[in-house]
Design a protein around this motif. Structure first.
Motif, PDB file in Angstrom:
ATOM      1  N   LEU A 177       5.736  -2.397  -1.480  1.00  0.00           N
ATOM      2  CA  LEU A 177       5.147  -2.669  -0.174  1.00  0.00           C
ATOM      3  C   LEU A 177       3.728  -3.191  -0.325  1.00  0.00           C
ATOM      4  CD1 LEU A 177       5.284  -2.588   2.893  1.00  0.00           C
ATOM      5  CD2 LEU A 177       4.684  -0.156   2.796  1.00  0.00           C
ATOM      6  N   SER A 178       2.951  -2.622  -1.241  1.00  0.00           N
ATOM      7  CA  SER A 178       1.586  -3.092  -1.485  1.00  0.00           C
ATOM      8  C   SER A 178       1.585  -4.534  -1.997  1.00  0.00           C
ATOM      9  CB  SER A 178       0.883  -2.175  -2.499  1.00  0.00           C
ATOM     10  OG  SER A 178       0.652  -0.894  -1.953  1.00  0.00           O
ATOM     11  N   GLU A 179       2.548  -4.864  -2.842  1.00  0.00           N
ATOM     12  CA  GLU A 179       2.650  -6.239  -3.355  1.00  0.00           C
ATOM     13  C   GLU A 179       2.934  -7.209  -2.215  1.00  0.00           C
ATOM     14  OE1 GLU A 179       5.549  -6.469  -6.427  1.00  0.00           O
ATOM     15  OE2 GLU A 179       4.516  -5.067  -7.764  1.00  0.00           O
ATOM     16  N   TRP A 180       3.814  -6.829  -1.313  1.00  0.00           N
ATOM     17  CA  TRP A 180       4.132  -7.703  -0.180  1.00  0.00           C
ATOM     18  C   TRP A 180       2.902  -7.885   0.695  1.00  0.00           C
ATOM     19  CZ3 TRP A 180       4.037  -7.992   5.046  1.00  0.00           C
ATOM     20  CH2 TRP A 180       4.815  -8.988   5.651  1.00  0.00           C
ATOM     21  N   MET A 181       2.166  -6.822   0.928  1.00  0.00           N
ATOM     22  CA  MET A 181       0.958  -6.903   1.745  1.00  0.00           C
ATOM     23  C   MET A 181      -0.095  -7.782   1.084  1.00  0.00           C
ATOM     24  SD  MET A 181       0.669  -2.932   3.060  1.00  0.00           S
ATOM     25  CE  MET A 181      -0.814  -3.232   4.065  1.00  0.00           C
ATOM     26  N   ALA A 182      -0.219  -7.680  -0.228  1.00  0.00           N
ATOM     27  CA  ALA A 182      -1.192  -8.498  -0.945  1.00  0.00           C
ATOM     28  C   ALA A 182      -0.877  -9.984  -0.793  1.00  0.00           C
ATOM     29  CB  ALA A 182      -1.206  -8.122  -2.426  1.00  0.00           C
ATOM     30  N   ALA A 183       0.402 -10.301  -0.676  1.00  0.00           N
ATOM     31  CA  ALA A 183       0.818 -11.699  -0.564  1.00  0.00           C
ATOM     32  C   ALA A 183       0.761 -12.222   0.864  1.00  0.00           C
ATOM     33  CB  ALA A 183       2.241 -11.861  -1.121  1.00  0.00           C
ATOM     34  N   HIS A 184       0.939 -11.356   1.853  1.00  0.00           N
ATOM     35  CA  HIS A 184       1.123 -11.844   3.223  1.00  0.00           C
ATOM     36  C   HIS A 184       0.165 -11.284   4.268  1.00  0.00           C
ATOM     37  CE1 HIS A 184       4.782 -13.848   1.948  1.00  0.00           C
ATOM     38  NE2 HIS A 184       5.212 -12.720   1.417  1.00  0.00           N
TER      39      HIS A 184
ATOM     40  N   TYR B  41      -6.924   2.587   2.111  1.00  0.00           N
ATOM     41  CA  TYR B  41      -5.753   3.462   2.167  1.00  0.00           C
ATOM     42  C   TYR B  41      -4.545   2.725   2.729  1.00  0.00           C
ATOM     43  CZ  TYR B  41      -2.885   7.574   2.427  1.00  0.00           C
ATOM     44  OH  TYR B  41      -1.867   8.472   2.212  1.00  0.00           O
ATOM     45  N   HIS B  42      -4.753   1.929   3.758  1.00  0.00           N
ATOM     46  CA  HIS B  42      -3.637   1.152   4.300  1.00  0.00           C
ATOM     47  C   HIS B  42      -3.035   0.266   3.227  1.00  0.00           C
ATOM     48  CE1 HIS B  42      -3.591   2.290   8.440  1.00  0.00           C
ATOM     49  NE2 HIS B  42      -4.794   1.832   8.723  1.00  0.00           N
ATOM     50  N   PHE B  43      -3.869  -0.217   2.326  1.00  0.00           N
ATOM     51  CA  PHE B  43      -3.360  -1.150   1.314  1.00  0.00           C
ATOM     52  C   PHE B  43      -2.706  -0.446   0.130  1.00  0.00           C
ATOM     53  CE2 PHE B  43      -3.851  -3.853  -2.480  1.00  0.00           C
ATOM     54  CZ  PHE B  43      -3.078  -4.914  -2.081  1.00  0.00           C
ATOM     55  N   ARG B  44      -3.285   0.661  -0.327  1.00  0.00           N
ATOM     56  CA  ARG B  44      -2.748   1.265  -1.543  1.00  0.00           C
ATOM     57  C   ARG B  44      -2.366   2.739  -1.385  1.00  0.00           C
ATOM     58  NH1 ARG B  44      -8.215   1.470  -5.329  1.00  0.00           N
ATOM     59  NH2 ARG B  44      -9.345   3.054  -4.141  1.00  0.00           N
ATOM     60  N   GLY B  45      -2.304   3.242  -0.152  1.00  0.00           N
ATOM     61  CA  GLY B  45      -1.917   4.623   0.075  1.00  0.00           C
ATOM     62  C   GLY B  45      -0.418   4.765   0.197  1.00  0.00           C
ATOM     63  N   ASN B  46       0.040   5.588   1.145  1.00  0.00           N
ATOM     64  CA  ASN B  46       1.477   5.729   1.359  1.00  0.00           C
ATOM     65  C   ASN B  46       1.779   5.876   2.845  1.00  0.00           C
ATOM     66  OD1 ASN B  46       1.414   8.632   2.123  1.00  0.00           O
ATOM     67  ND2 ASN B  46       0.829   8.930  -0.013  1.00  0.00           N
ATOM     68  N   ALA B  47       3.053   5.851   3.177  1.00  0.00           N
ATOM     69  CA  ALA B  47       3.481   5.843   4.579  1.00  0.00           C
ATOM     70  C   ALA B  47       3.113   7.121   5.312  1.00  0.00           C
ATOM     71  CB  ALA B  47       4.996   5.623   4.657  1.00  0.00           C
ATOM     72  N   TYR B  48       2.970   8.225   4.591  1.00  0.00           N
ATOM     73  CA  TYR B  48       2.648   9.489   5.241  1.00  0.00           C
ATOM     74  C   TYR B  48       1.272   9.440   5.916  1.00  0.00           C
ATOM     75  CZ  TYR B  48       1.691  14.461   5.901  1.00  0.00           C
ATOM     76  OH  TYR B  48       1.368  15.671   6.445  1.00  0.00           O
ATOM     77  N   GLY B  49       0.329   8.729   5.316  1.00  0.00           N
ATOM     78  CA  GLY B  49      -1.017   8.682   5.858  1.00  0.00           C
ATOM     79  C   GLY B  49      -1.382   7.382   6.532  1.00  0.00           C
ATOM     80  N   SER B  50      -0.421   6.491   6.714  1.00  0.00           N
ATOM     81  CA  SER B  50      -0.703   5.180   7.286  1.00  0.00           C
ATOM     82  C   SER B  50       0.426   4.735   8.213  1.00  0.00           C
ATOM     83  CB  SER B  50      -0.887   4.137   6.170  1.00  0.00           C
ATOM     84  OG  SER B  50      -0.881   2.828   6.684  1.00  0.00           O
ATOM     85  N   THR B  51       0.137   4.695   9.511  1.00  0.00           N
ATOM     86  CA  THR B  51       1.128   4.193  10.466  1.00  0.00           C
ATOM     87  C   THR B  51       1.487   2.752  10.154  1.00  0.00           C
ATOM     88  OG1 THR B  51       0.314   5.658  12.216  1.00  0.00           O
ATOM     89  CG2 THR B  51       1.580   3.742  12.916  1.00  0.00           C
ATOM     90  N   LEU B  52       0.514   1.966   9.713  1.00  0.00           N
ATOM     91  CA  LEU B  52       0.786   0.570   9.370  1.00  0.00           C
ATOM     92  C   LEU B  52       1.817   0.489   8.258  1.00  0.00           C
ATOM     93  CD1 LEU B  52       0.234  -2.471   9.465  1.00  0.00           C
ATOM     94  CD2 LEU B  52      -1.685  -2.088   7.886  1.00  0.00           C
TER      95      LEU B  52
END
Length: 208
Positions: A114-121, A67-78
């Motif tokens: 945002l998910s793309e950035w997380m996948a890269a970094h 969920y942190h990786f592919r969810g949304n900001a409403y359900g993920s503080t990260l």
């Protein structure tokens, strides 16, 4: 990691997020730095069982990390804090959505960026633990974790985040369509967003 046969088990435990690129405005002084990058956030699954008799959460590591990786900001503080710091760089904005305007997300396209950035970094490590909330308390009390804003008052990083770096100040919230407002009034209304909401012993790691 997102596949059914993900290396992350469907078990309780704690997870830690490392980043090989620091998001703009995130204070990293005092943070743990290792082979995966800088540790900025920790979390657990499930959360501490409620003391009011309600059923405990059945969530596990695989569900929460996904969920942190592919969810949304409403359900993920990260995702919420990370996205606020990356808003200018990625060209995304935090908006109120839903019929009551009570959910905050970066919209479908923004969440995808945002998910793309997380996948890269981003990289995530984990450790199995049947009572992960105890480990989380220990980590938050002893480590600097600037993206754990819900627990910042109990972290050594308290006081290191200036007004220009607090995630709450990065919010760009669009007008919230509230019940009872006319169309003209809705255009004039400006909502105000609120934010509530290392493990060196990790047994494995997965490239995000």
């Amino acid at each position: 990691m997102l596949a059914r046969d993900s290396a992350i088990p469907a078990r309780p435990g704690a997870y830690a997020w490392y980043f090989d690129e620091l998001p703009p405005g995130v204070p990293a002084q005092g943070c743990i730095v290792g082979a995966f990058g800088t540790l900025l956030y920790v979390g657990i699954a499930p959360k501490l069982p409620p003391s009011n008799g309600r059923p405990p959460s059945r969530q596990h590591l695989r569900q929460r990390v996904r969920y942190h990786f592919r969810g949304n900001a409403y359900g993920s503080t990260l995702r919420l804090t990370l996205g606020c710091h990356l808003a200018g760089q990625l060209g995304i904005e935090l908006r109120r959505v839903g019929s009551r305007g009570d959910r905050l997300t970066f919209t479908k396209s923004g969440e995808a960026l945002l998910s793309e950035w997380m996948a890269a970094h981003a990289r995530v490590t984990y450790v199995l633990d049947d009572e992960p909330w105890k480990l989380e308390d220990e980590l938050i009390s002893n480590e600097v974790l600037p993206l754990n804003i819900a627990n910042i008052a109990h972290s050594p990083s308290r006081g290191t985040q200036t007004p220009s770096t607090r995630p709450a100040d990065c919010l760009v919230v669009q007008p919230a369509p509230l019940p009872g407002l006319s169309r003209v009034d809705r255009r004039r209304h400006r909502g105000c967003g609120t934010l509530d909401d290392r493990d060196r012993r990790s047994s494995d790691s997965t490239r995000r």
